[in-house]
Design a protein around this motif. Structure first.
Motif, PDB file in Angstrom:
ATOM      1  N   ASP A  74       0.809  -1.222   0.000  1.00 50.09           N
ATOM      2  CA  ASP A  74       0.000   0.000   0.000  1.00 50.09           C
ATOM      3  C   ASP A  74       0.844   1.274   0.000  1.00 50.09           C
ATOM      4  O   ASP A  74       0.509   2.246  -0.665  1.00 50.09           O
ATOM      5  CB  ASP A  74      -0.919   0.019   1.223  1.00 50.09           C
ATOM      6  N   PHE A 111       2.243   5.627  -3.018  1.00 50.08           N
ATOM      7  CA  PHE A 111       0.967   5.164  -2.472  1.00 50.08           C
ATOM      8  C   PHE A 111       0.149   4.439  -3.526  1.00 50.08           C
ATOM      9  O   PHE A 111       0.055   4.882  -4.663  1.00 50.08           O
ATOM     10  CB  PHE A 111       0.155   6.366  -1.947  1.00 50.08           C
ATOM     11  N   LEU A 159      -6.298   5.193   0.652  1.00 51.25           N
ATOM     12  CA  LEU A 159      -5.834   3.879   0.219  1.00 51.25           C
ATOM     13  C   LEU A 159      -7.019   2.963  -0.026  1.00 51.25           C
ATOM     14  O   LEU A 159      -7.972   2.948   0.769  1.00 51.25           O
ATOM     15  CB  LEU A 159      -4.898   3.280   1.265  1.00 51.25           C
TER      16      LEU A 159
END
Length: 177
Positions: free
Chosen positions: A56, A97, A138
């Motif tokens: 992530d 990210f 996320l």
């Protein structure tokens, strides 16, 4: 080290309640004095990051030169959204990210030097120590999260402690986040 352990414990408690697993990696990506093959090592690091089951968040420290920033961006931008504040200031951090980057901010540490030889070299090349904060959404988490990327002074415990106080000060001024 105790701060890192505290953050790990705090994060593990938070993410234990998350619906799915969470992955965050952290790499010291440069070190020209002790590991000079920057291009080949960066290529290998990028390859390894891509082999991970889509981590992530990937935080990098010591990403100093434009060529290395470009190499990371070229190799990983198809899999990650990238924040590279080192393009504007020589602070040496980069954040990647899986989700969208909503906001970034960079703060120079109030104390960057204890006057040693390495500090003199950093000052000659206008290299600063700073921390970079990124708010990201996320896919596997249900809310926006803030991530801090910092590379503290490598040799001076006194300077590191003042830098940690800068991190704490930022957090105390942003308790609502």
């Amino acid at each position: 080290m105790k701060l890192g352990i505290f953050l790990l414990i705090a994060l593990s408690g938070f993410f234990a309640h998350a619906k799915q697993s969470f992955c965050m990696q952290n790499f010291n990506a440069y070190g020209p004095v002790y590991a000079p093959s920057v291009v080949s090592r960066t290529a290998r690091m990028n390859y390894e990051v891509l082999q991970m089951p889509q981590c992530d968040v990937v935080q990098l420290q010591e990403v100093w030169n434009k060529g290395q920033i470009d190499q990371v961006t070229e190799d990983l931008s198809s899999s990650y959204h990238i924040s590279a504040p080192n393009r504007a200031q020589k602070i040496g951090v980069m954040s990647l990210f899986q989700g969208l980057i909503q906001k970034t901010e960079t703060h120079l540490f109030k104390v960057n030097s204890d006057g040693g030889f390495l500090d003199g070299a950093r000052e000659t090349f206008n290299v600063k120590k700073a921390f970079h904060v990124v708010k990201a959404d996320l896919p596997r988490l249900s809310e926006s999260m803030y991530f801090m990327n910092a590379h503290l002074h490598p040799t001076s415990q006194a300077v590191r402690l003042t830098q940690i106080l800068d991190l704490l000060d930022w957090r105390l001024q942003n308790q609502d986040l």
